[in-house]
Design a protein around this motif. Sequence first.
Motif, PDB file in Angstrom:
ATOM      1  N   ARG A 154       0.821  -1.208   0.000  1.00 26.11           N
ATOM      2  CA  ARG A 154       0.000   0.000   0.000  1.00 26.11           C
ATOM      3  C   ARG A 154       0.859   1.264   0.000  1.00 26.11           C
ATOM      4  O   ARG A 154       0.531   2.238  -0.682  1.00 26.11           O
ATOM      5  N   ILE A 155       1.952   1.244   0.747  1.00 24.84           N
ATOM      6  CA  ILE A 155       2.859   2.400   0.731  1.00 24.84           C
ATOM      7  C   ILE A 155       3.358   2.621  -0.690  1.00 24.84           C
ATOM      8  O   ILE A 155       3.326   3.739  -1.205  1.00 24.84           O
ATOM      9  N   ARG A 156       3.822   1.542  -1.323  1.00 21.98           N
ATOM     10  CA  ARG A 156       4.330   1.655  -2.696  1.00 21.98           C
ATOM     11  C   ARG A 156       3.240   2.151  -3.644  1.00 21.98           C
ATOM     12  O   ARG A 156       3.477   3.053  -4.450  1.00 21.98           O
ATOM     13  N   ARG A 157       2.036   1.584  -3.557  1.00 15.53           N
ATOM     14  CA  ARG A 157       0.937   1.967  -4.461  1.00 15.53           C
ATOM     15  C   ARG A 157       0.641   3.458  -4.353  1.00 15.53           C
ATOM     16  O   ARG A 157       0.535   4.157  -5.369  1.00 15.53           O
TER      17      ARG A 157
ATOM     18  N   TYR B 198      10.939  -4.461   7.040  1.00 18.23           N
ATOM     19  CA  TYR B 198      10.706  -3.808   8.327  1.00 18.23           C
ATOM     20  C   TYR B 198       9.210  -3.597   8.502  1.00 18.23           C
ATOM     21  O   TYR B 198       8.491  -3.372   7.530  1.00 18.23           O
ATOM     22  N   SER B 199       8.778  -3.613   9.744  1.00 17.72           N
ATOM     23  CA  SER B 199       7.395  -3.314  10.082  1.00 17.72           C
ATOM     24  C   SER B 199       7.356  -1.906  10.681  1.00 17.72           C
ATOM     25  O   SER B 199       8.009  -1.651  11.693  1.00 17.72           O
ATOM     26  N   PRO B 200       6.620  -0.982  10.070  1.00 20.85           N
ATOM     27  CA  PRO B 200       6.647   0.406  10.528  1.00 20.85           C
ATOM     28  C   PRO B 200       5.868   0.629  11.824  1.00 20.85           C
ATOM     29  O   PRO B 200       4.920  -0.091  12.134  1.00 20.85           O
ATOM     30  N   THR B 201       6.287   1.645  12.552  1.00 18.08           N
ATOM     31  CA  THR B 201       5.549   2.062  13.746  1.00 18.08           C
ATOM     32  C   THR B 201       4.346   2.892  13.309  1.00 18.08           C
ATOM     33  O   THR B 201       4.272   3.355  12.165  1.00 18.08           O
ATOM     34  N   ALA B 202       3.438   3.097  14.223  1.00 14.13           N
ATOM     35  CA  ALA B 202       2.268   3.934  13.942  1.00 14.13           C
ATOM     36  C   ALA B 202       2.708   5.353  13.574  1.00 14.13           C
ATOM     37  O   ALA B 202       2.136   5.974  12.667  1.00 14.13           O
ATOM     38  N   TYR B 203       3.744   5.854  14.241  1.00 19.52           N
ATOM     39  CA  TYR B 203       4.225   7.209  13.957  1.00 19.52           C
ATOM     40  C   TYR B 203       4.769   7.312  12.533  1.00 19.52           C
ATOM     41  O   TYR B 203       4.491   8.281  11.823  1.00 19.52           O
ATOM     42  N   VAL B 204       5.518   6.314  12.104  1.00 21.72           N
ATOM     43  CA  VAL B 204       6.053   6.315  10.744  1.00 21.72           C
ATOM     44  C   VAL B 204       4.913   6.250   9.728  1.00 21.72           C
ATOM     45  O   VAL B 204       4.923   6.969   8.731  1.00 21.72           O
ATOM     46  N   LEU B 205       3.915   5.417   9.982  1.00 18.69           N
ATOM     47  CA  LEU B 205       2.763   5.352   9.081  1.00 18.69           C
ATOM     48  C   LEU B 205       2.036   6.687   9.021  1.00 18.69           C
ATOM     49  O   LEU B 205       1.578   7.108   7.952  1.00 18.69           O
TER      50      LEU B 205
ATOM     51  N   LYS C 190       3.428   9.667   9.483  1.00 18.74           N
ATOM     52  CA  LYS C 190       4.271  10.582   8.702  1.00 18.74           C
ATOM     53  C   LYS C 190       4.137  10.308   7.204  1.00 18.74           C
ATOM     54  O   LYS C 190       4.003  11.231   6.402  1.00 18.74           O
ATOM     55  N   ILE C 191       4.166   9.040   6.834  1.00 17.14           N
ATOM     56  CA  ILE C 191       4.059   8.675   5.419  1.00 17.14           C
ATOM     57  C   ILE C 191       2.695   9.074   4.857  1.00 17.14           C
ATOM     58  O   ILE C 191       2.608   9.687   3.789  1.00 17.14           O
ATOM     59  N   SER C 192       1.637   8.771   5.583  1.00 16.80           N
ATOM     60  CA  SER C 192       0.294   9.106   5.093  1.00 16.80           C
ATOM     61  C   SER C 192       0.113  10.619   4.979  1.00 16.80           C
ATOM     62  O   SER C 192      -0.533  11.102   4.047  1.00 16.80           O
ATOM     63  N   LYS C 193       0.700  11.360   5.894  1.00 18.23           N
ATOM     64  CA  LYS C 193       0.613  12.825   5.842  1.00 18.23           C
ATOM     65  C   LYS C 193       1.260  13.346   4.558  1.00 18.23           C
ATOM     66  O   LYS C 193       0.693  14.197   3.873  1.00 18.23           O
ATOM     67  N   GLU C 194       2.433  12.826   4.217  1.00 13.86           N
ATOM     68  CA  GLU C 194       3.134  13.286   3.015  1.00 13.86           C
ATOM     69  C   GLU C 194       2.475  12.782   1.733  1.00 13.86           C
ATOM     70  O   GLU C 194       2.561  13.432   0.703  1.00 13.86           O
ATOM     71  N   LEU C 195       1.808  11.636   1.804  1.00 11.34           N
ATOM     72  CA  LEU C 195       1.087  11.117   0.642  1.00 11.34           C
ATOM     73  C   LEU C 195      -0.310  11.722   0.531  1.00 11.34           C
ATOM     74  O   LEU C 195      -1.031  11.450  -0.436  1.00 11.34           O
ATOM     75  N   LYS C 196      -0.677  12.501   1.542  1.00  9.89           N
ATOM     76  CA  LYS C 196      -1.979  13.181   1.585  1.00  9.89           C
ATOM     77  C   LYS C 196      -3.138  12.179   1.526  1.00  9.89           C
ATOM     78  O   LYS C 196      -4.093  12.333   0.752  1.00  9.89           O
ATOM     79  N   ILE C 197      -3.009  11.136   2.358  1.00 12.05           N
ATOM     80  CA  ILE C 197      -4.064  10.129   2.463  1.00 12.05           C
ATOM     81  C   ILE C 197      -4.376   9.892   3.937  1.00 12.05           C
ATOM     82  O   ILE C 197      -3.567  10.211   4.813  1.00 12.05           O
ATOM     83  N   ASN C 198      -5.530   9.325   4.194  1.00 15.46           N
ATOM     84  CA  ASN C 198      -5.895   8.935   5.546  1.00 15.46           C
ATOM     85  C   ASN C 198      -5.014   7.745   5.935  1.00 15.46           C
ATOM     86  O   ASN C 198      -4.865   6.813   5.132  1.00 15.46           O
ATOM     87  N   PRO C 199      -4.427   7.746   7.129  1.00 15.69           N
ATOM     88  CA  PRO C 199      -3.566   6.624   7.542  1.00 15.69           C
ATOM     89  C   PRO C 199      -4.259   5.265   7.432  1.00 15.69           C
ATOM     90  O   PRO C 199      -3.602   4.254   7.182  1.00 15.69           O
ATOM     91  N   ASN C 200      -5.578   5.238   7.580  1.00 14.40           N
ATOM     92  CA  ASN C 200      -6.308   3.974   7.483  1.00 14.40           C
ATOM     93  C   ASN C 200      -6.138   3.299   6.127  1.00 14.40           C
ATOM     94  O   ASN C 200      -6.269   2.086   6.014  1.00 14.40           O
TER      95      ASN C 200
ATOM     96  N   LEU D  22      -3.508   2.745   4.628  1.00 14.55           N
ATOM     97  CA  LEU D  22      -2.300   1.922   4.621  1.00 14.55           C
ATOM     98  C   LEU D  22      -2.505   0.588   5.334  1.00 14.55           C
ATOM     99  O   LEU D  22      -1.663  -0.297   5.240  1.00 14.55           O
ATOM    100  N   PHE D  23      -3.625   0.441   6.028  1.00 14.43           N
ATOM    101  CA  PHE D  23      -3.905  -0.784   6.787  1.00 14.43           C
ATOM    102  C   PHE D  23      -4.766  -1.737   5.965  1.00 14.43           C
ATOM    103  O   PHE D  23      -5.686  -1.304   5.273  1.00 14.43           O
ATOM    104  N   PRO D  24      -4.495  -3.041   6.078  1.00 10.31           N
ATOM    105  CA  PRO D  24      -5.352  -4.028   5.390  1.00 10.31           C
ATOM    106  C   PRO D  24      -6.779  -3.980   5.927  1.00 10.31           C
ATOM    107  O   PRO D  24      -7.002  -3.618   7.081  1.00 10.31           O
ATOM    108  N   LYS D  25      -7.702  -4.357   5.088  1.00  7.91           N
ATOM    109  CA  LYS D  25      -9.106  -4.423   5.494  1.00  7.91           C
ATOM    110  C   LYS D  25      -9.295  -5.564   6.488  1.00  7.91           C
ATOM    111  O   LYS D  25      -8.626  -6.591   6.412  1.00  7.91           O
ATOM    112  N   ILE D  26     -10.211  -5.386   7.404  1.00 10.82           N
ATOM    113  CA  ILE D  26     -10.526  -6.420   8.391  1.00 10.82           C
ATOM    114  C   ILE D  26     -11.667  -7.263   7.835  1.00 10.82           C
ATOM    115  O   ILE D  26     -12.740  -6.744   7.527  1.00 10.82           O
ATOM    116  N   ASN D  27     -11.394  -8.538   7.674  1.00  7.79           N
ATOM    117  CA  ASN D  27     -12.436  -9.466   7.197  1.00  7.79           C
ATOM    118  C   ASN D  27     -13.039 -10.184   8.393  1.00  7.79           C
ATOM    119  O   ASN D  27     -12.326 -10.782   9.174  1.00  7.79           O
ATOM    120  N   LYS D  28     -14.348 -10.104   8.503  1.00 11.64           N
ATOM    121  CA  LYS D  28     -15.023 -10.765   9.642  1.00 11.64           C
ATOM    122  C   LYS D  28     -15.553 -12.109   9.241  1.00 11.64           C
ATOM    123  O   LYS D  28     -15.839 -12.409   8.159  1.00 11.64           O
TER     124      LYS D  28
END
Length: 75
Positions: free
Chosen positions: A14-17, A48-55, A57-67, A69-75
């Motif tokens: 997702r970061i790459r996309r 590497y597995s990123p911390t919440a803070y790194v995610l 920062k990345i989402s802020k610079e990509l101008k997207i909601n941090p959510n 970057l997270f996989p969808k939750i399948n119930k």
Amino acid sequence: MLSKEQFTKEVGKRIRRYRVKSGLSQEQLAHKCGLYRTYIGHLENARYSPTAYVLWKISKELKINPNKLFPKINK
């Protein structure tokens, strides 16, 4: 439920996309986030597995909601 490895792979994809969609190189994104280019590469390749803070920062610079970057939750 996703394993930590699966989660890390999905986040990296997702970061790459969103980085590519934004027209940024790894180096450009890293510079904007105050990170190393190699670190961005390691995140995208699930080394590497990123911390919440790194995610955040990345989402802020990509101008997207941090959510986005997270996989969808399948119930």
